[in-house]
Motif scaffolding. Structure first.
Motif, PDB file in Angstrom:
ATOM      1  N   SER A  82     -21.228 -40.692 -15.947  1.00 24.48           N
ATOM      2  CA  SER A  82     -22.252 -41.434 -16.679  1.00 24.48           C
ATOM      3  C   SER A  82     -22.000 -42.925 -16.600  1.00 24.48           C
ATOM      4  N   ALA A  83     -22.979 -43.687 -17.089  1.00 29.38           N
ATOM      5  CA  ALA A  83     -22.858 -45.140 -17.216  1.00 29.38           C
ATOM      6  C   ALA A  83     -23.092 -45.501 -18.675  1.00 29.38           C
ATOM      7  N   THR A 131     -26.083 -44.707 -23.114  1.00 31.56           N
ATOM      8  CA  THR A 131     -25.454 -43.882 -22.086  1.00 31.56           C
ATOM      9  C   THR A 131     -26.531 -43.194 -21.279  1.00 31.56           C
ATOM     10  N   LEU A 132     -26.378 -43.203 -19.961  1.00 33.28           N
ATOM     11  CA  LEU A 132     -27.301 -42.465 -19.112  1.00 33.28           C
ATOM     12  C   LEU A 132     -26.527 -41.774 -18.000  1.00 33.28           C
ATOM     13  N   GLY A 133     -27.126 -40.729 -17.467  1.00 29.13           N
ATOM     14  CA  GLY A 133     -26.476 -39.956 -16.410  1.00 29.13           C
ATOM     15  C   GLY A 133     -26.554 -40.682 -15.081  1.00 29.13           C
ATOM     16  N   GLY A 192     -29.419 -38.085 -10.611  1.00 31.28           N
ATOM     17  CA  GLY A 192     -28.968 -37.818 -11.967  1.00 31.28           C
ATOM     18  C   GLY A 192     -30.100 -37.227 -12.821  1.00 31.28           C
ATOM     19  N   PRO A 193     -29.837 -36.916 -14.090  1.00 32.07           N
ATOM     20  CA  PRO A 193     -28.553 -37.109 -14.785  1.00 32.07           C
ATOM     21  C   PRO A 193     -27.497 -36.046 -14.481  1.00 32.07           C
ATOM     22  N   GLN A 194     -27.869 -34.989 -13.730  1.00 32.88           N
ATOM     23  CA  GLN A 194     -26.887 -33.967 -13.400  1.00 32.88           C
ATOM     24  C   GLN A 194     -25.745 -34.583 -12.611  1.00 32.88           C
ATOM     25  N   SER A 195     -24.525 -34.096 -12.874  1.00 29.57           N
ATOM     26  CA  SER A 195     -23.348 -34.666 -12.210  1.00 29.57           C
ATOM     27  C   SER A 195     -22.469 -33.566 -11.638  1.00 29.57           C
ATOM     28  N   ALA A 196     -21.801 -33.897 -10.540  1.00 34.83           N
ATOM     29  CA  ALA A 196     -20.838 -32.969  -9.949  1.00 34.83           C
ATOM     30  C   ALA A 196     -19.548 -32.940 -10.737  1.00 34.83           C
ATOM     31  N   GLY A 197     -19.360 -33.925 -11.629  1.00 34.84           N
ATOM     32  CA  GLY A 197     -18.200 -33.951 -12.506  1.00 34.84           C
ATOM     33  C   GLY A 197     -16.878 -34.005 -11.760  1.00 34.84           C
ATOM     34  N   ALA A 198     -15.829 -33.500 -12.428  1.00 33.05           N
ATOM     35  CA  ALA A 198     -14.498 -33.476 -11.811  1.00 33.05           C
ATOM     36  C   ALA A 198     -14.304 -32.245 -10.960  1.00 33.05           C
TER      37      ALA A 198
END
Length: 699
Positions: A300-301, A335-337, A355-361
């Motif tokens: 996110s940002a 905050t936004l994705g 976004g806002p979906q993320s691949a994450g860690a």
């Protein structure tokens, strides 16, 4: 003294360690580190990071004196809807307050919208039990005594359902909390190990829906937060770590693990607040006070506006977490994705989105080679040549250019009929456009002109996008902090211990009499005593206590309040004029106008008790003999910039840059925790503490 700040993000866990003698800042050393986050159990990554940074600094974990922790545990529970099963005991006739809310429509013109507080309530209706009691305004007079038998029956029923997290929310409890206190005693008698939250302890202010929601949120996230913090302390103990543990709160102050376990609602934005504090601290290294912070991580940002070096606190009407109102002080941020792991895709309508979906860690961007298949912002940066596969995280993490290229070609370029470079540039431009809109909403829409501010991009992905964002919003310059990838962790070691207590005391200023002043001053003194008790319980001697006094005011007839300072902590006819003027000024700042002829009402008194801590001492750089940083050049590679052109671009080792060095774009500055992009037509200058100031080259 040895201090560690550890900030957990969605993709990485960032750490900073400072060691040296406390009175003498000249011999202090600072070390920074970054490890992958462990979403299944954040404490695993935290402990791993602490061990590794201690090894890096040649100290034993047992020698650490203080650990300040920013965590997203409470935030994630809210967003993922996996909190505790909560029971509620409330005043007869008000069982459905949490369901009714404010009758607001999340989307005014949609026939298919979802109402989160109804579809996923913090307390299920069958677990909301009403009992006989009634307190009346404006004095808190008891009209109907608490029916203790009904409270005991309710506790027995909740116990039979296996519910151990219980909230007590009675009408007008902020005027008289005796019924809530007695109900809590009865519940703990029936369920000794219950996690009990009363509205008068969690949010002792008016507005029943918001007060009930805040208390319910505390009970919803509290048990898991308490378990996490207890587990973390246990792991520290097993590893021989005896350091004091402090937790970052949403208001930008730190508190003890014990206090945060009981009042978990105060750390809902813990993981985000550190970045804002770190941004202000880093700006101070160069004497920059007007700052737009942009913390871009993997998921996110987080954006915030810091005018004149002052951290802004969000208006209570805007303090929502996951669509639920929460009346607890939070730093004003958005905050936004939009992060390095944000996924680029073509939606069902054929639109190009990021976004806002993320691949994450886990699995992370495709280029990580951990099984990810959806192209991300990081993959786009790799394809454009801005992230070198053999130098990512200083070479600690090898990334695969071919995997990134293939994913963008198959998922974006081919479906849209464009080439891969155009698709990669499109991913970056869409993300920057989304962030620029959010920055304007947090600055222009609140009365601040970005042209008067320096944009400070940090987080692992921030400095790659800093210049493009600054150009988009017309910021006067870009300031990249010394260690952008761990700036949020730096903020953890640059903040104070802080507690806030409130009480609603509705009073119209124009008709206030001495009895009103006496009543409000008694409240101020009581709240101050609560702050002092909490600080002394945390081992802070009385001589180090500092207090701020706030009157939350509104024009008569308005729905929400703004903060106005009570400078000397005493309310009388003279100070009342000052409070009124402070409110008018704040209203003009936020809304662009003031109504001097309209009456002002004090709604809530807030007392903030704090204790100053010694901020991290960032080391000065040596002075450069010449402006040209020739010794810092690593190599050159082709890089594609936002204008679509390919340039042979030198890479500079940031560790070898000295104060006074100047770089002309195109250039890339590389360090372990982040990468800074300097386009053609821009000049970067290194300041004495390592901040890099980037601005358009003067011709």
């Amino acid at each position: 003294m040895i201090k560690i700040g550890v900030d957990v993000g969605g993709t990485f866990t960032d750490l900073i360690l400072e060691k040296g003698n406390e009175p003498d800042s000249s011999n202090k050393e600072v070390f920074v580190h970054k490890v992958s986050s462990t979403p299944s159990d954040q404490s695993i990554g935290v402990l791993k990071g602490i061990k590794e940074i201690c090894n890096k600094a040649s100290v034993k974990p047992s020698e650490v004196d203080l650990i300040v922790h920013g965590t997203t545990v409470a935030t994630n529970i809210t967003l993922e809807h996996n909190g505790a099963e909560v029971g509620m005991i409330t005043t007869k006739g008000f069982r459905d307050i949490l369901h009714i809310g404010r009758h607001k429509r999340p989307h005014n013109f949609s026939l298919q919208f979802d109402v989160p507080w109804q579809s996923t309530p913090l307390v299920k209706r069958r677990n909301r039990i009403s009992v006989s009691e009634r307190v009346l305004p404006p004095t808190g007079k008891v009209e109907i005594s608490l029916n203790e038998d009904e409270v005991r029956e309710a506790a027995e029923l909740l116990k039979s359902r296996g519910i151990k997290s219980i909230v007590i929310c009675f009408l007008f409890a902020f005027l008289n909390d005796s019924h809530e206190k007695r109900a809590k005693e009865i519940i703990l008698d029936v369920i000794p190990d219950a996690y009990v939250s009363t509205s008068s302890e969690v949010a002792n202010v008016m507005r029943e829906y918001e007060r009930f929601s805040t208390t319910a949120m505390n009970a919803y996230v509290g048990p898991k937060v308490a378990l996490y913090l207890k587990n973390l302390e246990s792991k520290f103990s097993n590893e021989g770590i005896s350091a004091k543990l402090r937790i970052m709160q949403s208001n930008g102050g730190v508190s003890t693990a014990e206090a945060c376990s009981k009042e978990a609602v105060t750390i809902l934005m813990s993981g985000l607040a550190g970045g804002i504090i770190g941004g202000r601290y880093s700006g101070g290294l160069s004497g920059v006070k007007n700052i737009l912070t942009v913390d871009i991580g993997g998921t996110s940002a987080d954006l915030s506006t810091i005018p004149n070096g002052e951290i802004k606190i969000m208006n209570p009407r805007d303090t929502y977490v996951g669509e639920y109102p929460v009346l607890t002080p939070m730093i004003d941020m958005m905050t936004l994705g939009a992060g390095g792991g944000s996924i680029a895709y073509i939606d069902e309508g054929g639109h190009f989105r990021v976004g806002p979906q993320s691949a994450g860690a886990e699995p992370g961007p495709v280029c990580y080679g951990n099984g990810g298949t959806q192209p991300t912002v990081t993959d786009a940066q790799v394809v454009l040549g801005r992230l070198d596969p053999d130098q990512f995280l200083g070479g600690d993490l090898k990334i695969d250019y071919d995997l990134a290229y293939k994913a963008i070609r198959e998922k974006i370029a081919d479906p849209l009929g464009i080439n891969v470079i155009e698709a990669a540039l499109g991913i970056i431009r869409i993300m920057n456009s989304n962030m620029a809109l959010a920055i304007r909403a947090n600055s222009v829409a609140k009365g601040y002109d970005p042209r008067d501010f320096s944009l400070m991009p940090f987080g692992g992905a921030g400095p790659l996008n800093g210049v493009a964002l600054a150009k988009e919003i017309c910021a006067k310059e870009v300031v990249v902090p010394p260690a952008p990838g761990i700036t949020a962790a730096i903020g953890l070691l640059a903040t104070d211990m802080r507690y806030e207590f409130t009480r609603s005391v509705p009073t119209v200023i124009s008709t206030a009499e001495q009895s009103d002043f006496d009543r409000i001053n008694n409240v101020i003194e009581t709240l101050k005593e609560q702050c002092a008790h909490r600080l002394m319980s945390d081992g802070v001697e009385e001589s180090k206590h500092e207090y701020s006094y706030i009157a939350e005011c509104r024009y008569e007839g308005q729905g929400f309040e703004l903060r106005a300072e009570i400078s000397n902590g005493i309310l009388n006819k003279d100070s009342l004029v000052e409070v009124e003027e402070n409110f008018h000024k704040q209203h003009e700042q936020d809304y662009g106008w003031r109504f001097d002829e309209v009456g002002v009402q004090i709604v809530t008194i807030r007392v903030i008790g704090s204790a100053k801590s010694e901020p991290v001492q960032w080391p000065r750089l040596k002075e450069a003999e010449t402006e040209q940083p020739n010794q810092a050049v690593m190599y050159s590679r082709d890089t594609i910039f936002d204008d679509g052109e390919k340039y042979d671009t030198p890479r500079y080792d940031r560790n070898k840059l000295l104060s006074g060095h100047k770089l002309q774009g195109p250039a890339i500055i590389m360090q372990h925790n982040s990468t800074t992009l300097i386009p053609k037509g821009y000049t970067a200058e290194v300041h004495s503490y390592g901040n890099i100031h980037i601005s358009e080259t003067l011709t």
